[in-house]
Motif scaffolding. Structure first.
Motif, PDB file in Angstrom:
ATOM      1  N   GLY A 257       2.548   2.658   8.377  1.00 26.05           N
ATOM      2  CA  GLY A 257       1.503   1.265   7.649  1.00 26.05           C
ATOM      3  C   GLY A 257       3.099   0.919   7.142  1.00 26.05           C
ATOM      4  O   GLY A 257       3.985   0.230   7.377  1.00 26.05           O
ATOM      5  N   THR A 258       3.140   0.242   6.261  1.00 19.15           N
ATOM      6  CA  THR A 258       3.740  -1.174   5.462  1.00 19.15           C
ATOM      7  C   THR A 258       5.069   0.149   5.325  1.00 19.15           C
ATOM      8  O   THR A 258       5.979  -0.545   4.826  1.00 19.15           O
ATOM      9  CB  THR A 258       3.371  -1.390   4.709  1.00 19.15           C
ATOM     10  OG1 THR A 258       2.926  -1.332   3.293  1.00 19.15           O
ATOM     11  CG2 THR A 258       2.885  -2.808   5.176  1.00 19.15           C
ATOM     12  N   THR A 259       4.527   1.383   5.065  1.00 18.74           N
ATOM     13  CA  THR A 259       5.694   1.866   4.690  1.00 18.74           C
ATOM     14  C   THR A 259       7.441   2.398   5.244  1.00 18.74           C
ATOM     15  O   THR A 259       8.392   2.978   5.476  1.00 18.74           O
ATOM     16  CB  THR A 259       5.584   3.457   3.924  1.00 18.74           C
ATOM     17  OG1 THR A 259       4.475   3.155   2.687  1.00 18.74           O
ATOM     18  CG2 THR A 259       6.728   4.059   3.156  1.00 18.74           C
ATOM     19  N   SER A 260       6.971   2.575   6.307  1.00 21.08           N
ATOM     20  CA  SER A 260       7.655   2.706   7.423  1.00 21.08           C
ATOM     21  C   SER A 260       8.226   1.563   7.439  1.00 21.08           C
ATOM     22  O   SER A 260       9.313   1.592   8.446  1.00 21.08           O
ATOM     23  CB  SER A 260       6.470   2.736   9.307  1.00 21.08           C
ATOM     24  OG  SER A 260       5.767   1.884   9.726  1.00 21.08           O
ATOM     25  N   ARG A 261       8.332   0.045   7.167  1.00 25.43           N
ATOM     26  CA  ARG A 261       8.880  -1.304   7.301  1.00 25.43           C
ATOM     27  C   ARG A 261       9.863  -0.769   6.895  1.00 25.43           C
ATOM     28  O   ARG A 261      10.894  -1.505   6.277  1.00 25.43           O
ATOM     29  CB  ARG A 261       8.075  -2.431   6.563  1.00 25.43           C
ATOM     30  CG  ARG A 261       6.720  -2.544   8.052  1.00 25.43           C
ATOM     31  CD  ARG A 261       6.346  -4.046   8.239  1.00 25.43           C
ATOM     32  NE  ARG A 261       6.229  -4.670   7.960  1.00 25.43           N
ATOM     33  CZ  ARG A 261       6.083  -6.279   8.057  1.00 25.43           C
ATOM     34  NH1 ARG A 261       5.277  -6.403   8.431  1.00 25.43           N
ATOM     35  NH2 ARG A 261       6.531  -7.212   7.949  1.00 25.43           N
ATOM     36  N   ILE A 262       9.398  -0.525   5.102  1.00 23.67           N
ATOM     37  CA  ILE A 262      10.869  -0.015   4.527  1.00 23.67           C
ATOM     38  C   ILE A 262      11.761   1.006   4.475  1.00 23.67           C
ATOM     39  O   ILE A 262      12.895   0.652   4.607  1.00 23.67           O
ATOM     40  CB  ILE A 262      10.174   0.143   3.567  1.00 23.67           C
ATOM     41  CG1 ILE A 262       8.517  -0.772   2.129  1.00 23.67           C
ATOM     42  CG2 ILE A 262      10.920   0.445   1.644  1.00 23.67           C
ATOM     43  CD1 ILE A 262       8.212   0.138   1.558  1.00 23.67           C
ATOM     44  N   CYS A 263      10.859   2.030   5.548  1.00 25.81           N
ATOM     45  CA  CYS A 263      11.457   3.053   6.133  1.00 25.81           C
ATOM     46  C   CYS A 263      12.934   2.944   7.225  1.00 25.81           C
ATOM     47  O   CYS A 263      13.759   3.244   6.838  1.00 25.81           O
ATOM     48  CB  CYS A 263      10.624   4.273   6.672  1.00 25.81           C
ATOM     49  SG  CYS A 263      10.181   4.867   5.001  1.00 25.81           S
ATOM     50  N   LYS A 264      12.830   1.361   7.867  1.00 27.96           N
ATOM     51  CA  LYS A 264      13.084   0.878   8.952  1.00 27.96           C
ATOM     52  C   LYS A 264      15.014   0.440   8.290  1.00 27.96           C
ATOM     53  O   LYS A 264      15.756   0.169   8.177  1.00 27.96           O
ATOM     54  CB  LYS A 264      12.758   0.335   9.825  1.00 27.96           C
ATOM     55  CG  LYS A 264      11.426   0.963  10.662  1.00 27.96           C
ATOM     56  CD  LYS A 264      11.172  -0.064  12.185  1.00 27.96           C
ATOM     57  CE  LYS A 264      10.675   0.437  12.495  1.00 27.96           C
ATOM     58  NZ  LYS A 264       8.973  -0.674  13.866  1.00 27.96           N
ATOM     59  N   ASN A 265      14.048  -0.377   6.848  1.00 28.00           N
ATOM     60  CA  ASN A 265      15.227  -0.408   6.105  1.00 28.00           C
ATOM     61  C   ASN A 265      16.355   0.332   5.797  1.00 28.00           C
ATOM     62  O   ASN A 265      17.614  -0.455   5.762  1.00 28.00           O
ATOM     63  CB  ASN A 265      14.799  -2.040   5.450  1.00 28.00           C
ATOM     64  CG  ASN A 265      13.870  -2.935   5.416  1.00 28.00           C
ATOM     65  OD1 ASN A 265      14.711  -4.010   6.561  1.00 28.00           O
ATOM     66  ND2 ASN A 265      13.329  -3.048   4.537  1.00 28.00           N
ATOM     67  N   VAL A 266      15.757   1.100   5.695  1.00 27.45           N
ATOM     68  CA  VAL A 266      16.465   2.757   4.551  1.00 27.45           C
ATOM     69  C   VAL A 266      17.514   3.416   5.922  1.00 27.45           C
ATOM     70  O   VAL A 266      18.524   3.845   5.697  1.00 27.45           O
ATOM     71  CB  VAL A 266      15.173   3.823   4.046  1.00 27.45           C
ATOM     72  CG1 VAL A 266      16.476   4.869   3.691  1.00 27.45           C
ATOM     73  CG2 VAL A 266      14.797   3.097   2.889  1.00 27.45           C
ATOM     74  N   VAL A 267      17.137   2.820   6.668  1.00 27.88           N
ATOM     75  CA  VAL A 267      17.724   3.458   8.793  1.00 27.88           C
ATOM     76  C   VAL A 267      18.984   2.908   8.436  1.00 27.88           C
ATOM     77  O   VAL A 267      20.588   3.196   8.776  1.00 27.88           O
ATOM     78  CB  VAL A 267      16.978   3.408   9.330  1.00 27.88           C
ATOM     79  CG1 VAL A 267      17.846   3.617  10.334  1.00 27.88           C
ATOM     80  CG2 VAL A 267      15.498   4.628   9.983  1.00 27.88           C
ATOM     81  N   ASN A 268      19.129   0.927   8.177  1.00 23.20           N
ATOM     82  CA  ASN A 268      20.512   0.304   8.548  1.00 23.20           C
ATOM     83  C   ASN A 268      20.823   0.505   6.866  1.00 23.20           C
ATOM     84  O   ASN A 268      22.300   0.405   7.238  1.00 23.20           O
ATOM     85  CB  ASN A 268      19.573  -0.866   8.063  1.00 23.20           C
ATOM     86  CG  ASN A 268      18.822  -1.522   9.671  1.00 23.20           C
ATOM     87  OD1 ASN A 268      18.988  -0.389  11.334  1.00 23.20           O
ATOM     88  ND2 ASN A 268      18.036  -2.148   9.568  1.00 23.20           N
ATOM     89  N   MET A 269      20.101   0.678   6.155  1.00 19.37           N
ATOM     90  CA  MET A 269      21.309   1.179   4.290  1.00 19.37           C
ATOM     91  C   MET A 269      22.349   2.528   4.310  1.00 19.37           C
ATOM     92  O   MET A 269      22.777   2.203   4.236  1.00 19.37           O
ATOM     93  CB  MET A 269      20.490   1.311   3.864  1.00 19.37           C
ATOM     94  CG  MET A 269      19.486  -0.307   3.162  1.00 19.37           C
ATOM     95  SD  MET A 269      18.074  -0.097   2.263  1.00 19.37           S
ATOM     96  CE  MET A 269      19.057   0.651   0.431  1.00 19.37           C
ATOM     97  N   ALA A 270      21.509   3.445   5.290  1.00 19.63           N
ATOM     98  CA  ALA A 270      21.656   5.202   5.693  1.00 19.63           C
ATOM     99  C   ALA A 270      23.062   4.809   6.915  1.00 19.63           C
ATOM    100  O   ALA A 270      24.484   5.216   6.588  1.00 19.63           O
ATOM    101  CB  ALA A 270      21.079   5.360   6.257  1.00 19.63           C
TER     102      ALA A 270
END
Length: 356
Positions: A257-270
């Motif tokens: 869900g929308t949490t996965s969209r947040i996690c995709k940003n975390v992938v780029n931040m990491a």
């Protein structure tokens, strides 16, 4: 290519259902999904279809039972406490093998909780959600576009397998606005509804819709029939996305869900810190995508991190999928609080040992 239209999530749900030839909608207002019913109330009568606001959620789901029994495509929508009230009817529908679509725009709980977005209905949706041995396909879209596409998919899957299907989004998906394209879909081959209770229609006897089997031998036989159907659904209808999972990862997140969209940003931040993250995004949370873990488990140095808007529900399915072969970590917010990318990244640093 179809023109994109800016729509609110709840209204896009309703429009997608209409375009999927939903013939009847039965519902009851509850925040944050009331606009689904409001849109249906405005549109359905104008095109010769049925909208009915029932006196309660219990009445609405039993109206779905009746309409589905005649073979017409029908739908209901609600939010968390309302789905709880529909639970008995959902079990009856599954037991009677009737196709329908159920929308749940999730809010915080338990009890009345709050009206902010949550994912704490995961157990309710994926572990049967009511009495008896049954499951139903549950779709977890991550965008309004995907929600539109999956609603049309859910109607087809419901018809093919004679099962209720749920589309479960959180309150953000219902209330936010995004561009939506109503695509021409490749039609799936649908079976004739020769089981429907809609008059004789050339038959010698009437069809009877039923989920009552008083003889235990008959009830067991029916349950085994249902389990065989669920095995087919697992085989044919499981959906997931792998994001940035190629090669070796320091850690693989799991979110829907929308949490996965947040996690995709975390992938780029990491990545800016030299930390390689992957993401498994279940699109069906039942069936849960076991294969996604079998195909990635060898490439994640520190196991998996389940990220949810709950106190930890999907994480149990991640642990079952992993079967103790690698660590499974958890980060969640609940009660309507949404995980922030910085919070998730801090949890990632804690697991992998800081900046690489």
């Amino acid at each position: 290519m179809a023109e994109k239209v800016l729509m609110k999530g709840n209204e896009a749900i309703a429009e997608a259902a209409i375009r999927a030839n939903c013939e009847a909608f039965f519902g009851y207002p509850i925040t944050p999904q009331t606009e689904v019913a409001a849109y249906m109330a405005k549109k359905m009568p104008k095109i010769g279809k049925v909208f009915l606001q029932a006196e309660s959620e219990v009445a609405a789901i039993n109206m779905v039972y009746g309409a589905a029994g005649t073979g017409v495509r029908c739908m209901t929508s609600s939010s968390s406490p309302g789905i709880s009230l529909k639970a008995e009817g959902i079990s009856y529908i599954a037991g009677a093998e009737l196709p329908c679509v159920i929308i749940n725009i999730v809010r915080g709980g338990p009890g009345l909780g709050g009206i902010q977005p949550a994912q704490s209905d995961y157990f309710q949706a994926t572990k049967g959600g009511a009495h008896g041995d049954f499951n139903m396909p549950v779709y977890a879209p991550a965008s309004i576009q995907e929600m539109v596409d999956l609603i049309q998919e859910a109607f087809d899957v419901a018809d093919i397998y004679r099962t209720p299907c749920m589309v479960m989004g959180d309150g953000m998906l219902g209330q936010m606005m995004e561009p939506v394209e109503f695509k021409e879909r490749v039609a799936r081959e649908l079976p004739e509804k020769c089981w429907a209770s809609n008059g004789l229609n050339g038959r010698k006897t009437h069809n009877v819709i039923n989920s009552l089997f008083l003889k235990p031998e008959e009830c067991e036989k029916h349950n085994y029939k249902l389990q065989a159907k669920y095995d087919e659904i697992k085989k044919n209808e499981t959906k997931y996305e792998l994001f940035n999972c190629d090669g070796e990862c320091d850690l693989i997140m799991v979110a829907y869900g929308t949490t996965s969209r947040i996690c995709k940003n975390v992938v780029n931040m990491a990545a800016k810190e030299g930390i390689k993250l992957g993401l498994i995004r279940p699109i069906t949370i039942w069936p849960f995508p076991l294969e996604a873990f079998n195909s990635t488990i060898a490439s994640s140095k520190n196991g998996y991190l389940a990220v949810e808007m709950s106190c930890g529900q999907m994480v149990e399915d991640v642990r079952l999928s992993v079967e103790g072969r690698t660590p499974v970590h958890f980060y969640g917010r609940t009660g309507g609080m949404v995980p922030h990318p910085d919070e998730i990244l801090n949890k990632v640093r804690e697991i992998v040992g800081g900046t690489k």
